[in-house]
Scaffold this active site. Structure first.
Site, PDB file in Angstrom:
ATOM      1  N   CYS A  39       0.830  -1.208   0.000  1.00  0.00           N
ATOM      2  CA  CYS A  39       0.000   0.000   0.000  1.00  0.00           C
ATOM      3  C   CYS A  39       0.870   1.266   0.000  1.00  0.00           C
ATOM      4  O   CYS A  39       1.562   1.529  -0.972  1.00  0.00           O
ATOM      5  CB  CYS A  39      -0.964  -0.045   1.179  1.00  0.00           C
ATOM      6  N   HIS A  82      -3.910  -5.272  -0.399  1.00  0.00           N
ATOM      7  CA  HIS A  82      -3.629  -5.752   0.957  1.00  0.00           C
ATOM      8  C   HIS A  82      -3.678  -7.280   1.006  1.00  0.00           C
ATOM      9  O   HIS A  82      -4.729  -7.871   1.234  1.00  0.00           O
ATOM     10  CB  HIS A  82      -4.645  -5.159   1.946  1.00  0.00           C
ATOM     11  N   GLU A  97      -2.712  -9.231   3.237  1.00  0.00           N
ATOM     12  CA  GLU A  97      -3.039  -9.762   4.572  1.00  0.00           C
ATOM     13  C   GLU A  97      -4.535  -9.890   4.767  1.00  0.00           C
ATOM     14  O   GLU A  97      -4.996 -10.510   5.735  1.00  0.00           O
ATOM     15  CB  GLU A  97      -2.444  -8.868   5.659  1.00  0.00           C
TER      16      GLU A  97
END
Length: 398
Positions: A281, A365, A367
């Protein structure tokens, strides 16, 4: 744009744009007022993770999913490192009133959680109309205000919205970052067992915190890494003095060009060190700046958990979580820097790598939290660069 036709009672919350547009509704959560940029998020789940993502600092989130609050709130789903600092979104907008919690993990009502968090909420409006407005005109600067008595000085709120400079040119990472270095040991959440600690034996990762999310650190820990979280302003020399096996550049809020004024020179030193470097990001954006690229402000941004991204290195298409209002200009990437991922929504850049060096990053993202886990393999890809440098066999990316 005016209040929704089903709003019968006196409005207790308003959203006032810099151009004077006023949206009226019912207030929830904290009282008061806040200046911010208004965006929309298309995720169906994970409202607590979204609102506590430090990347949403300086923003008001419009949820396109109409029913928010059904799983309540808890301590486990908070994403910022220091909940007491309340780093994340300052406001939230819902179509329907907050629903009652109906989930075994709920520890509090979502409205009570919003109050404790200091997030101002507006409900009972046509979020489809607001989303269409943002898609057409871009993310506006606005003031969200909540007063249980419904007393608003609209002219003053309009002036407040018009007087806010917006996110361009604003370095928020310094405020979102940790104040000091710390160790992270918590691993990923496992159903019916909760969190467990990693052993930290596989590698030492220094995570530069521009506003990092907890689940990123958990995935590193889950792969056996010792994780040291350091402030955004820590020098490359101090980071390298800790003898890490790899460097991670975290997500975070604000304009990457503004954060890059102090971060870019240090990142260049870290790249030159030869250590594996991985960015997500904001970390992706400032890495691009350090490698000679440019970033731009997006019209409506990407915010949601249903974005298709293609990984050119595998040819696979993944559905990923995204949260960003700035993007890397792929045409600005110099020779030797390759685009690795691209958004299939609008063709914007979603990843890069430095040819010949163990350096790469992604805009989305991986994760998740919330969102699909299609891109978890990127953490293994990074650890494999570390293992290669250690002379260890590679892990399956899967």
């Amino acid at each position: 744009m005016t209040a929704s036709p089903w709003t019968k009672t006196k409005p207790t919350a308003v959203l006032v744009f810099a151009d004077g547009t006023v949206i009226e509704g019912q207030g929830v959560g904290a009282t008061g007022k806040a200046q911010a940029e208004v965006c929309f998020n298309t995720a169906l789940t994970g409202y607590q993770e979204i609102l506590t993502d430090p990347s949403y600092m300086g923003q008001i989130v419009t949820f396109t999913f109409p029913h928010i609050g059904n799983i309540g709130a808890n301590d486990d789903d908070t994403e910022d490192l220091t909940p007491a600092a309340r780093i994340g979104a300052v406001g939230a907008i819902f179509k329907a009133d907050i629903t009652e919690p109906s989930n075994y993990r709920s520890a509090s009502h979502f409205d009570a959680w919003l109050k404790a968090r200091g997030i101002i909420g507006l409900s009972g409006i046509d979020t489809r109309a607001l989303t269409a407005w943002i898609r057409e005109k871009g993310m506006p600067n606005a003031v969200i205000a909540h007063d249980p008595d419904g007393n608003f000085d609209l002219q003053a709120l309009k002036a407040l919205a018009a007087g806010w400079s917006g996110l361009e040119g604003l370095d928020l990472a310094r405020d979102a970052s940790s104040g000091q270095s710390s160790n992270w040991t918590q691993g990923p959440w496992v159903w019916d067992r909760g969190y467990s600690d990693g052993d930290g034996k596989a590698a030492h990762i220094v995570a530069i915190d521009y506003g990092v999310k907890r689940n990123i650190l958990r995935l590193f820990s889950g792969l056996g890494c010792k994780v040291t979280v350091v402030p955004a302003t820590m020098s490359a020399d101090d980071n390298l003095a800790m003898s890490p096996d790899g460097i991670f550049l975290s997500n975070g809020p604000g304009d990457p060009a503004a954060t890059g004024e102090y971060a870019v020179p240090e990142i260049r030193k870290l790249v030159d060190s030869g250590l594996p470097v991985f960015g997500i990001c904001l970390g992706h954006q400032i890495l691009a700046l350090a490698l000679g690229g440019r970033t731009t402000k997006m019209h409506q941004g990407h915010h949601g958990a249903n974005h298709p991204v293609k990984d050119h290195t595998t040819g696979k298409v993944e559905i990923v979580s995204m949260n960003h209002g700035f993007a890397v200009d792929s045409k600005s990437l110099p020779e030797g820097v390759e685009e690795t991922h691209v958004s299939l929504f609008d063709g914007t850049n979603c990843g890069l790598r430095l040819v010949g060096k163990p350096v790469f990053s992604v805009q989305h993202h991986p994760e998740a939290s919330p969102g699909p886990q299609d891109s978890h393999y990127l953490f293994r890809r990074f650890i494999n660069l570390v293992r290669e440098r250690q002379g260890q066999p590679a892990l399956a990316e899967r």
